[in-house]
Structure formats: structure tokens, C-alpha cells
Design a protein around this motif. Structure first.
Motif, mmCIF file in Angstrom:
data_model
loop_
_atom_site.group_PDB
_atom_site.id
_atom_site.type_symbol
_atom_site.label_atom_id
_atom_site.label_comp_id
_atom_site.label_asym_id
_atom_site.label_seq_id
_atom_site.Cartn_x
_atom_site.Cartn_y
_atom_site.Cartn_z
ATOM 1 N N VAL A 12 13.809 -17.741 -4.211
ATOM 2 C CA VAL A 12 13.028 -17.527 -2.987
ATOM 3 C C VAL A 12 13.804 -16.606 -2.063
ATOM 4 O O VAL A 12 15.011 -16.768 -1.874
ATOM 5 C CB VAL A 12 12.740 -18.869 -2.255
ATOM 6 N N GLU A 13 13.075 -15.638 -1.506
ATOM 7 C CA GLU A 13 13.676 -14.757 -0.500
ATOM 8 C C GLU A 13 12.929 -14.951 0.804
ATOM 9 O O GLU A 13 11.698 -15.046 0.798
ATOM 10 C CB GLU A 13 13.583 -13.297 -0.966
ATOM 11 N N ARG A 14 13.653 -15.045 1.879
ATOM 12 C CA ARG A 14 13.020 -15.167 3.203
ATOM 13 C C ARG A 14 13.659 -14.118 4.089
ATOM 14 O O ARG A 14 14.888 -14.062 4.183
ATOM 15 C CB ARG A 14 13.227 -16.567 3.797
ATOM 16 N N THR A 45 13.292 -24.968 2.572
ATOM 17 C CA THR A 45 12.678 -23.951 1.714
ATOM 18 C C THR A 45 12.265 -24.567 0.381
ATOM 19 O O THR A 45 11.158 -24.314 -0.114
ATOM 20 C CB THR A 45 13.678 -22.791 1.492
ATOM 21 N N GLN A 54 5.378 -22.076 0.195
ATOM 22 C CA GLN A 54 6.448 -21.076 0.235
ATOM 23 C C GLN A 54 6.174 -19.980 -0.800
ATOM 24 O O GLN A 54 5.957 -20.294 -1.979
ATOM 25 C CB GLN A 54 7.796 -21.754 -0.072
#
Ligand code: ATP
Length: 240
Positions: A12-14, A45, A54
Motif C-alpha cells: 500500500v502506498e499513501r 492502513t 484502502q
């Protein structure tokens, strides 16, 4: 015991930063699994990925046999965030009854959920007039009322006094005993000891997946805070 959730190679990239790095783990059904780790380690996350809100870069999250976020999971998964999601201009009881109606349940289910979180006496109060801890409990009641099979709770005991904390953990175990799967995040290590299983996160990576007893034995200390730090240091030595 079957797994209620499996996470495989989740990335996951935020905000252009990678916050979960190839994370794989599983959550056993009918148990209380604690998600523990320092602030910013990726607990929220990961929880967001479990409930399907997400955006993920790659990897797979399977919840109760379906891809996370599938429409069929909507009534089967409950999520309580760190910000209470109850209507301030309604009373506690009105909120619980509103959520009960959404799940096709009656006033009795709403009252039971309020009793479960110790909010019966405050049922007539407007949410706007509640303390922070009471508001969190009202929010939790609104998630419990639908009797979800998987309950994902982001730091549910923050702001609660020790007596309520113990009550709530007893409630979590009663729910698990009745077959509900719970994922509970915390950064308070003394709560780790109350979980059946622990997923320890650090900087978006899974540091360990074990029971509190195994963590103590592995680190050679009874103090879970100290045990966690031992694992972190060991990881740093390996990385160096
Ligand atoms: N909306 C966002 N945009 C960019 N980065 C974000 C966003 N939300 C979180 N992050 C970053 O993602 C990382 C993981 O955050 P996350 O909220 O999952 O951690 P956490 O373990 O739940 O922390 P806490 O215990 O403080 O709630 C952090 O580095 C955080 O700064």
C-alpha cells in the motif's frame, strides 16, 4: 481453526510513500487478534485494507472467503475507526436504534448492544453531550448491533478508564467465544497480553505473528513492552 482473513504480499502506498511492504499474514476465526506496533507502523492502513476502504497497490486480501470490500461483506464486517461515527444530534439510544434498523434489527438488539458496552445508563443522553470515551463506546455499540462476523476495531480502548477497559476486553472475548473474529489495534503493549494472537507491525512490515506467551518466551522476558523492543532490536541487528 480456519482463517477469517488472509493477506498476501500486500503493498500500500499513501501520499506517494510506501506504507505497507509486501505484507502477508492471517487472522484466525473466532479469536481476538491484536494488531500492535508504534504510531505510524501501518495498523490503521492494514485495517482499512481488511474492510476494503484502502486503495492497494498490489497483493490480495481475502475476508470471510471473499475479496476485501466485496458488496457481500458489507453486513458481515464491522469497522470502528478512531473517530466515533455516531450522530451528535441524536441520543445514544436513537443512534443504536438507527443502526439496528439499517441491519434489519429491532429495538431489543439496540438495547443489548448498549448494555454490552456499558452505555445503558447514558442511553437517553445526546451524543453531543458525551465524554470522548462514552462517544467511542456508543460508536462501538452501533457496530455491535449488526452482529458482524468480523469486527475490526481501531484503538477501541483509548480514553477509557481501567475498569471499562477490562470490561470491554471481557466483552471482546465473549464475542470471540460466540464465534466472532476480532481484530483490535492498540499501541499499549499491556493490552497485547489480552489477545489470543498478536501481529506485530513495524514500519509497514510484519515483525512477528505469535501468541503473547510465545512473544514472552522468544524474548526471554515477561514484560511485553520489553519483549517487543527486544524483537525490534533483533530485527535491526539482522538488517545492519
Ligand atoms: N492520508 C495519508 N496520506 C499520506 N500518508 C498517510 C496517510 N495516512 C497515513 N499515512 C502514513 O502512513 C503510515 C502508516 O499510518 P497508519 O495510520 O496506518 O499508522 P498507525 O500504525 O495506525 O498509527 P497510529 O497508531 O498513530 O494510528 C504513516 O507513516 C502515515 O504518516
Amino acid at each position: 481453526m480456519a482463517d477469517a482473513v488472509t493477506v498476501t504480499d500486500l503493498v500500500v502506498e499513501r501520499g506517494r510513500r510506501r506504507v505497507l511492504h509486501d505484507l502477508s499474514c492471517a487472522v484466525p476465526a473466532g479469536r481476538v487478534t491484536g494488531l500492535l506496533g508504534p504510531s505510524g507502523s501501518g495498523k490503521t492502513t492494514l485495517m482499512r485494507a481488511l474492510v476494503g476502504v484502502q486503495r492497494v497497490r498490489s497483493g490480495e486480501v481475502t475476508v470471510l472467503g471473499e475479496p476485501a470490500g466485496s458488496p457481500g461483506l458489507r453486513a458481515r464486517v464491522g469497522y470502528v475507526t478512531q473517530s466515533p461515527s455516531v450522530y451528535p444530534d441524536l441520543s445514544v439510544r436513537e443512534n443504536a436504534r438507527y443502526f439496528a434498523a439499517l441491519y434489519g434489527r429491532g429495538a431489543r438488539a439496540a438495547d443489548d448492544a448498549l448494555a454490552a458496552v456499558g452505555m445503558t445508563d447514558a442511553a437517553g443522553q445526546l451524543v453531543a453531550d458525551l465524554s470522548g470515551g462514552q462517544r467511542s463506546r456508543a460508536s462501538l455499540a452501533c457496530a455491535l448491533v449488526g452482529e458482524p462476523e468480523l469486527l475490526v476495531l481501531d484503538e477501541p480502548t483509548v480514553g477509557l478508564d481501567p475498569v471499562l477497559r477490562v470490561d470491554l476486553w471481557d466483552r471482546f472475548h465473549a464475542l470471540a467465544g460466540a464465534g466472532t473474529t476480532l481484530v483490535v489495534s492498540s499501541h499499549v503493549m499491556d493490552e497485547a497480553g489480552r489477545c489470543d494472537r498478536l501481529l506485530l507491525l513495524r514500519e509497514g512490515r510484519l515483525l512477528a505473528d505469535l501468541t503473547p506467551g510465545e512473544l514472552r518466551a522468544d524474548a526471554g522476558t515477561h514484560d511485553l513492552e520489553e519483549a517487543f523492543l527486544t524483537l525490534v532490536r533483533r530485527g535491526e541487528e539482522v538488517a545492519a
